[in-house]
Structure formats: structure tokens, C-alpha cells
Write a protein that holds these residues in place. Structure first.
Motif, mmCIF file in Angstrom:
data_model
loop_
_atom_site.group_PDB
_atom_site.id
_atom_site.type_symbol
_atom_site.label_atom_id
_atom_site.label_comp_id
_atom_site.label_asym_id
_atom_site.label_seq_id
_atom_site.Cartn_x
_atom_site.Cartn_y
_atom_site.Cartn_z
ATOM 1 N N ALA A 87 86.829 -25.998 36.555
ATOM 2 C CA ALA A 87 86.481 -24.826 36.683
ATOM 3 C C ALA A 87 85.388 -24.810 37.503
ATOM 4 O O ALA A 87 84.005 -23.917 37.481
ATOM 5 N N SER A 88 84.682 -26.157 38.365
ATOM 6 C CA SER A 88 83.194 -26.502 38.987
ATOM 7 C C SER A 88 82.114 -25.988 37.651
ATOM 8 O O SER A 88 81.165 -25.605 38.061
ATOM 9 N N LEU A 89 81.976 -26.454 36.536
ATOM 10 C CA LEU A 89 81.566 -26.396 35.056
ATOM 11 C C LEU A 89 80.776 -27.922 34.525
ATOM 12 O O LEU A 89 79.421 -28.046 34.528
ATOM 13 N N ALA A 90 81.325 -29.009 35.315
ATOM 14 C CA ALA A 90 80.545 -30.172 35.726
ATOM 15 C C ALA A 90 81.721 -31.163 35.754
ATOM 16 O O ALA A 90 82.420 -30.610 36.174
ATOM 17 N N GLY A 91 80.565 -32.215 36.471
ATOM 18 C CA GLY A 91 81.960 -33.411 37.308
ATOM 19 C C GLY A 91 81.510 -35.062 36.832
ATOM 20 O O GLY A 91 79.829 -35.177 36.427
ATOM 21 N N ARG A 92 82.358 -35.441 37.262
ATOM 22 C CA ARG A 92 81.839 -36.685 37.352
ATOM 23 C C ARG A 92 81.332 -37.852 38.258
ATOM 24 O O ARG A 92 81.740 -37.111 39.664
ATOM 25 N N ALA A 93 80.302 -38.556 38.086
ATOM 26 C CA ALA A 93 79.967 -39.358 38.777
ATOM 27 C C ALA A 93 79.712 -40.703 38.040
ATOM 28 O O ALA A 93 78.724 -40.160 37.484
ATOM 29 N N ILE A 94 79.728 -41.795 38.820
ATOM 30 C CA ILE A 94 80.388 -42.780 38.249
ATOM 31 C C ILE A 94 80.044 -42.715 37.160
ATOM 32 O O ILE A 94 81.225 -42.112 36.251
ATOM 33 N N GLN A 95 79.360 -43.044 36.517
ATOM 34 C CA GLN A 95 79.033 -43.281 34.254
ATOM 35 C C GLN A 95 78.566 -42.083 34.121
ATOM 36 O O GLN A 95 79.191 -41.976 33.226
ATOM 37 N N GLU A 96 78.616 -41.079 34.804
ATOM 38 C CA GLU A 96 77.829 -40.023 33.923
ATOM 39 C C GLU A 96 78.959 -38.623 34.140
ATOM 40 O O GLU A 96 79.252 -38.715 35.067
#
Length: 129
Positions: A87-96
Motif C-alpha cells: 500500500a506504499s505506507l512503509a517500506g523495509r530498508a536493511i534493518q529499518e
């Protein structure tokens, strides 16, 4: 909304609930729970802790020898994050986990939970209970 209130009746109830509803509650609790406006990323542990609060069960977060509750919690959190990403609300980037613009808009709406749930259910069939 009171962010510390319990929404589900234990881990089994969380597992039986509509994944969109779990993901919406977890998103609002995690990113809306007293975060500073400039803070747009989270580590995984607070999200797992928020899931335990939502379900009213003890979080058994351990680095080694993780138990059944931890494994089940991990799966639910990962499923929720995948739904947030779709839903493009949040995304993963490495450990965050990063809050995205659509997530910011949902959190600043009049009803963040409903806005988040609508975003999660947009363009795909709803889950059936």
C-alpha cells in the motif's frame, strides 16, 4: 485513540483476525505512537512489542533460542510489513522500517486507523472471515 489499549484477545485472536485489520492497527500503533514528526524510521523490535501490546500477550523477544511466541509474532509482523509495502505506507530498508509519504498522510488524517485500512484494501479483494 488510546495507543496502549488492547485490541485483540491474545496471540491466537491476532492470528485469527483479518490480516488487513492487524496490519492497520499495528501501523498506527507503531508509527503513530508518540513518534516525532521528523522521525520516519523504526527498528523491528518496537513493532514486535506493539503487536504484543495489541494482543495483550507477553513479548518474548530474545536474540538466541527464540520460542514459539517469538516465531509466531515474527510471522505476523512480517506479513503486516509486506501489506504496508503493498500500500506504499512503509517500506523495509536493511534493518529499518521507513514511513513513506502515503503513510504520513494516513497518520495525519482525521481517522488514521480507517485511512490506513482503506489504503491496505485499495485495489485488491478484501479478506473474508
Amino acid at each position: 485513540m488510546e495507543y496502549s489499549q488492547r485490541v485483540f484477545d491474545g496471540l491466537a485472536d491476532v492470528e485469527a483476525a483479518d490480516p488487513d485489520v492487524v496490519a492497520a492497527h499495528l501501523f498506527v500503533r507503531s508509527f503513530g505512537d508518540g513518534m516525532k514528526r521528523s522521525q520516519t524510521k523504526l527498528n523491528w523490535y518496537p513493532v514486535m512489542r506493539h503487536l504484543a501490546q495489541l494482543g495483550g500477550f507477553d513479548s518474548e523477544f530474545r536474540l538466541f533460542s527464540r520460542g514459539d511466541v517469538s516465531r509466531r509474532t515474527d510471522m505476523i509482523v512480517l506479513e503486516s510489513v509486506i501489506l504496508w509495502e503493498s500500500a506504499s505506507l512503509a517500506g523495509r530498508a536493511i534493518q529499518e522500517l521507513w514511513l513513506l509519504r502515503a503513510g504520513q498522510m494516513a497518520l495525519t488524517s482525521i481517522d488514521p486507523l480507517e485511512a490506513t485500512l482503506s489504503a491496505l484494501r485499495r485495489d485488491r479483494p478484501q479478506s473474508r472471515d
